[in-house]
Design a protein around this motif. Structure first.
Motif, PDB file in Angstrom:
ATOM      1  N   ARG A 134       0.769  -1.234   0.045  1.00 47.69           N
ATOM      2  CA  ARG A 134       0.154  -0.063   0.139  1.00 47.69           C
ATOM      3  C   ARG A 134       0.940   1.247   0.140  1.00 47.69           C
ATOM      4  O   ARG A 134       0.506   2.386   0.688  1.00 47.69           O
ATOM      5  CB  ARG A 134      -0.849  -0.057   1.115  1.00 47.69           C
ATOM      6  N   THR A 135       1.965   1.170  -0.632  1.00 44.55           N
ATOM      7  CA  THR A 135       3.046   2.329  -0.718  1.00 44.55           C
ATOM      8  C   THR A 135       2.214   3.684  -1.123  1.00 44.55           C
ATOM      9  O   THR A 135       2.580   4.440  -0.476  1.00 44.55           O
ATOM     10  CB  THR A 135       4.099   1.817  -1.496  1.00 44.55           C
ATOM     11  N   GLY A 136       1.552   3.554  -2.290  1.00 46.44           N
ATOM     12  CA  GLY A 136       1.132   4.848  -2.698  1.00 46.44           C
ATOM     13  C   GLY A 136      -0.007   5.437  -1.756  1.00 46.44           C
ATOM     14  O   GLY A 136       0.001   6.763  -1.417  1.00 46.44           O
ATOM     15  N   SER A 137      -0.711   4.410  -0.978  1.00 46.61           N
ATOM     16  CA  SER A 137      -1.679   5.084  -0.077  1.00 46.61           C
ATOM     17  C   SER A 137      -1.014   5.631   0.982  1.00 46.61           C
ATOM     18  O   SER A 137      -1.340   6.991   1.689  1.00 46.61           O
ATOM     19  CB  SER A 137      -2.719   4.001   0.330  1.00 46.61           C
ATOM     20  N   GLU A 138       0.232   5.179   1.675  1.00 41.85           N
ATOM     21  CA  GLU A 138       1.105   5.689   2.797  1.00 41.85           C
ATOM     22  C   GLU A 138       1.523   7.127   2.349  1.00 41.85           C
ATOM     23  O   GLU A 138       1.444   8.211   3.059  1.00 41.85           O
ATOM     24  CB  GLU A 138       2.042   4.654   2.869  1.00 41.85           C
ATOM     25  N   ILE A 139       2.047   7.189   1.050  1.00 41.69           N
ATOM     26  CA  ILE A 139       2.508   8.493   0.473  1.00 41.69           C
ATOM     27  C   ILE A 139       1.388   9.477   0.497  1.00 41.69           C
ATOM     28  O   ILE A 139       1.599  10.586   1.074  1.00 41.69           O
ATOM     29  CB  ILE A 139       3.225   8.364  -0.635  1.00 41.69           C
ATOM     30  N   MET A 140       0.186   9.425  -0.030  1.00 36.59           N
ATOM     31  CA  MET A 140      -0.882  10.270  -0.281  1.00 36.59           C
ATOM     32  C   MET A 140      -1.434  10.466   1.100  1.00 36.59           C
ATOM     33  O   MET A 140      -1.678  11.702   1.472  1.00 36.59           O
ATOM     34  CB  MET A 140      -2.125   9.641  -0.714  1.00 36.59           C
ATOM     35  N   VAL A 141      -1.443   9.691   2.216  1.00 39.04           N
ATOM     36  CA  VAL A 141      -1.990   9.949   3.420  1.00 39.04           C
ATOM     37  C   VAL A 141      -0.996  11.036   4.148  1.00 39.04           C
ATOM     38  O   VAL A 141      -1.193  12.119   4.615  1.00 39.04           O
ATOM     39  CB  VAL A 141      -2.048   8.933   4.369  1.00 39.04           C
ATOM     40  N   THR A 142       0.169  10.723   3.685  1.00 41.06           N
ATOM     41  CA  THR A 142       1.281  11.574   4.522  1.00 41.06           C
ATOM     42  C   THR A 142       1.267  12.893   3.918  1.00 41.06           C
ATOM     43  O   THR A 142       1.233  14.130   4.421  1.00 41.06           O
ATOM     44  CB  THR A 142       2.738  10.773   4.087  1.00 41.06           C
ATOM     45  N   LEU A 143       1.137  13.115   2.509  1.00 46.70           N
ATOM     46  CA  LEU A 143       1.275  14.336   1.840  1.00 46.70           C
ATOM     47  C   LEU A 143      -0.039  15.144   2.250  1.00 46.70           C
ATOM     48  O   LEU A 143       0.082  16.409   2.376  1.00 46.70           O
ATOM     49  CB  LEU A 143       1.493  14.379   0.086  1.00 46.70           C
ATOM     50  N   THR A 144      -1.125  14.307   2.312  1.00 47.50           N
ATOM     51  CA  THR A 144      -2.342  15.270   2.532  1.00 47.50           C
ATOM     52  C   THR A 144      -2.392  15.928   3.802  1.00 47.50           C
ATOM     53  O   THR A 144      -2.677  17.195   4.033  1.00 47.50           O
ATOM     54  CB  THR A 144      -3.681  14.117   2.369  1.00 47.50           C
ATOM     55  N   GLU A 145      -1.827  15.096   4.827  1.00 49.99           N
ATOM     56  CA  GLU A 145      -1.643  15.695   6.269  1.00 49.99           C
ATOM     57  C   GLU A 145      -0.656  16.903   6.232  1.00 49.99           C
ATOM     58  O   GLU A 145      -0.994  17.915   6.883  1.00 49.99           O
ATOM     59  CB  GLU A 145      -1.114  14.615   7.114  1.00 49.99           C
ATOM     60  N   ALA A 146       0.449  16.602   5.381  1.00 53.75           N
ATOM     61  CA  ALA A 146       1.417  17.863   5.350  1.00 53.75           C
ATOM     62  C   ALA A 146       0.915  19.062   4.685  1.00 53.75           C
ATOM     63  O   ALA A 146       1.174  20.170   4.988  1.00 53.75           O
ATOM     64  CB  ALA A 146       2.731  17.320   4.571  1.00 53.75           C
ATOM     65  N   LEU A 147       0.391  18.873   3.813  1.00 56.29           N
ATOM     66  CA  LEU A 147      -0.662  19.939   2.874  1.00 56.29           C
ATOM     67  C   LEU A 147      -1.407  20.752   3.959  1.00 56.29           C
ATOM     68  O   LEU A 147      -1.526  21.986   3.913  1.00 56.29           O
ATOM     69  CB  LEU A 147      -1.157  19.258   1.751  1.00 56.29           C
ATOM     70  N   ARG A 148      -2.133  19.866   4.662  1.00 54.45           N
ATOM     71  CA  ARG A 148      -3.065  20.776   5.689  1.00 54.45           C
ATOM     72  C   ARG A 148      -2.340  21.556   6.573  1.00 54.45           C
ATOM     73  O   ARG A 148      -3.081  22.373   7.147  1.00 54.45           O
ATOM     74  CB  ARG A 148      -4.177  19.374   6.236  1.00 54.45           C
ATOM     75  N   LYS A 149      -1.266  21.202   6.960  1.00 53.71           N
ATOM     76  CA  LYS A 149      -0.520  22.117   7.719  1.00 53.71           C
ATOM     77  C   LYS A 149       0.059  23.245   7.249  1.00 53.71           C
ATOM     78  O   LYS A 149       0.501  24.022   7.868  1.00 53.71           O
ATOM     79  CB  LYS A 149       0.608  21.316   8.516  1.00 53.71           C
ATOM     80  N   THR A 150      -0.133  23.493   5.844  1.00 48.64           N
ATOM     81  CA  THR A 150       0.550  24.736   5.249  1.00 48.64           C
ATOM     82  C   THR A 150      -0.720  25.641   4.966  1.00 48.64           C
ATOM     83  O   THR A 150      -1.846  25.577   5.457  1.00 48.64           O
ATOM     84  CB  THR A 150       1.292  24.431   3.817  1.00 48.64           C
TER      85      THR A 150
END
Length: 562
Positions: A134-150
């Motif tokens: 589930r590598t892509g899913s892990e990356i997307m969850v990470t990026l989405t959370e990081a984006l929300r902090k900007t």
């Protein structure tokens, strides 16, 4: 004509792995950044990527390094890659995966606690970092959370329809709010295209419903150059049954972990085609081998072959291929005990928007990253290089778009161009007679699957080219929508998408027709032996509105073709 205008410094079109990474990077430069996405934030096709992220950090095989990664990528791409871009990919992939870890991504580990790496096709070492399957899913969850902090503003369920160019540079996009039907104009100093692929122009595909080629078509209509559009990767292993799941991806990690391909005689047939590497040959090679078995009568009853991991320990399967177990349980198959039926599925576009080493297109101020670009992967993409591509070129595009925006003022715009676009979109709702987008789409996807597939020839390609030209002239202007309302109308969205699908399909077919020899994913059964294939095909819209194609010399930094 009423429309709302949103002004920003950097506009990112698309919110997958590349788009989110570009927005995060651009926001570091104190820019006003806007992201628009056809889907809800976090649902992008990147989350469906299963296998992993290629990075030469040598955690499992210490002899691996970026130079070997470079060579594998060039050889895997049949020497058609832009080697300047590959240099950037292999150089920056390690730093970008550590960025993901700092943002919170959790990858599988070695016993020493380092990022684990698994073998993938056509690679010299175990290089592919992963998070189970589930590598892509892990990356997307990470990026989405990081984006929300900007401070980035996100407009999801917004459909971009046209790139705006003013005085030779990018000025923004027109769009529709898919929920409410409002017309929108996004004005920006710089734009990053991160719109993904176009697998949906084929009848059988692993791609999400919205991967229809919007970005390719919008870039073409704006006058951008595109490259390598004939190079479409058919992933060798997509699901065969049930029909509703046909084409759904069966990750290369299954073969990376030791899965074997069998025909209806129980023979491990890859031994006939690529005995040195067997199931871990290049994706184009495995796909052609599977299709050969099927066409010669050695396939499964449902038109595929068998992929088995039943010989592996159950603990390995359950730990490393968890989502594959769930995926096939829904189809009534226990992959720990019995083989899966698989066959090729349209998966990835190696071609796309032509970019330079700054990730900038041929239109000043228009940057691009991820699958919508061309040049990185050449004639065939290595499994695991796509996720690395999204992070490396997403960050690069975001950084350079922000710097471009810092150095330039907001461009003007042509009001009549905007109004003409919105009138074109509204005309589909007002048309009383015409063709439904569903029927038109069925015709297009069947044509591409039957005539521009894995095995190609002059007769089929000529037929496809002529049919696509006819569809563009006769069908696209007559697409009608049954329900004439703008507020959340999927039929209207499909009608708009269909125009983009036809332009993208035409580029694929026209470039495939022009390339007379076989190279990479482009395999012709009537290949011209005099065509050495050492060129890229570049496409653009001519001043007369016609599609122009030309051959361009390869960009070589280190490894010339043999």
């Amino acid at each position: 004509m009423d429309y709302k205008t949103i002004v920003c410094d950097v506009l990112v079109v698309g919110a997958g792995g590349a788009g989110c990474r570009a927005a995060i990077e651009a926001a570091k430069h104190n820019m006003d950044v806007v992201v628009i996405s056809k889907e809800l934030l976090g649902k992008a096709h990147t989350s469906m990527a299963e296998g992993g992220y290629n990075v030469a950090i040598g955690n499992v095989d210490p002899d691996d390094n970026p130079d070997v990664h470079f060579k594998d990528t060039i050889v895997g791409g049949n020497y058609l890659n832009n080697q300047e871009l590959v240099e950037i990919l292999v150089r920056d992939a390690p730093e970008r995966i550590y960025d993901l870890e700092e943002m919170g991504a959790v990858f599988d580990r070695t016993p020493e606690g380092k990022i684990a790496q698994r073998p993938f096709g056509k690679q010299s070492f175990r290089r592919t970092a992963y998070a189970s399957d589930r590598t892509g899913s892990e990356i997307m969850v990470t990026l989405t959370e990081a984006l929300r902090k900007t401070s980035v503003r996100v407009f999801d369920e917004v459909f971009a329809t046209k790139l705006l160019v003013h005085d030779g540079r990018i000025a923004g996009v027109t769009a529709i709010d898919m929920k409410y039907g409002d017309f929108l104009v996004f004005r920006a100093k710089a734009v990053v295209m991160a719109t993904g692929g176009a697998g949906r122009i084929y009848k059988v595909t692993s791609n999400a419903q919205l991967d229809v080629g919007d970005g390719y078509a919008m870039a073409y209509e704006a006058g951008c150059e595109l490259i390598d559009m004939e190079m479409v990767q058919f992933h060798p292993t997509g699901m065969v049954k049930p029909e509703s799941a046909r084409g759904r991806l069966v990750t290369e990690a299954v073969r990376g972990e030791g899965g074997i391909l069998l025909n209806n005689r129980g023979e491990r047939f890859m031994n006939k085609y690529y005995p040195q590497v067997m199931e871990l040959a290049g994706r184009d090679q495995v796909a052609r081998s599977i299709m050969t078995e099927v066409l010669e009568g050695r396939g499964s009853p449902d038109g595929g072959v068998y992929l088995s991991i039943a010989h592996l320990p159950r603990s390995i399967i359950e730990f490393r291929l968890e989502s594959m177990i769930e995926q096939f349980e829904d189809a009534g198959v226990d992959i720990r005990e019995e083989p899966m039926q698989v066959s090729p599925t349209a998966h990835h576009f190696m071609g796309g928007i032509k970019i330079d080493t700054n990730a900038q297109s041929t239109i000043p101020g228009l940057f691009a990253a991820g699958e919508c670009t061309g040049g990185v992967h050449g004639g065939n993409r290595l499994g695991g290089n796509a996720l690395a591509d999204t992070q490396v070129f997403g960050a690069l595009a975001g950084k350079n778009a922000a710097e471009f925006a810092q150095e330039h003022d907001l461009p003007g715009f042509d009001k009549s161009e905007i109004e003409n676009e919105f009138e074109r979109l509204e005309a589909m709702l007002k048309r009383k007679d015409g063709i439904s987008p569903a029927d038109a789409r069925d015709e297009l996807t069947s044509l591409m699957w039957e005539k521009v597939q894995i095995f190609r020839n002059e007769e089929d390609l000529a037929y496809a080219v002529n049919e696509l030209r006819r569809i563009e002239k006769e069908v696209v202007p007559n697409i009608k929508v049954d329900i004439p309302i703008r507020r959340f109308n999927p039929g209207w969205h499909q009608a708009i998408e269909f125009g983009h699908m036809v332009i993208t399909a035409r580029m694929v077919a026209e470039a495939a027709f022009m390339r007379k020899g076989s190279r990479g994913a482009h395999f012709r059964i009537d290949a011209d032996p005099n065509d050495d294939g050492n060129y890229n095909i570049v496409i653009r819209k001519g001043k007369d509105g016609e599609m122009e194609l030309r051959k361009q010399p390869l960009i070589i930094t280190r490894i010339p073709p043999p």
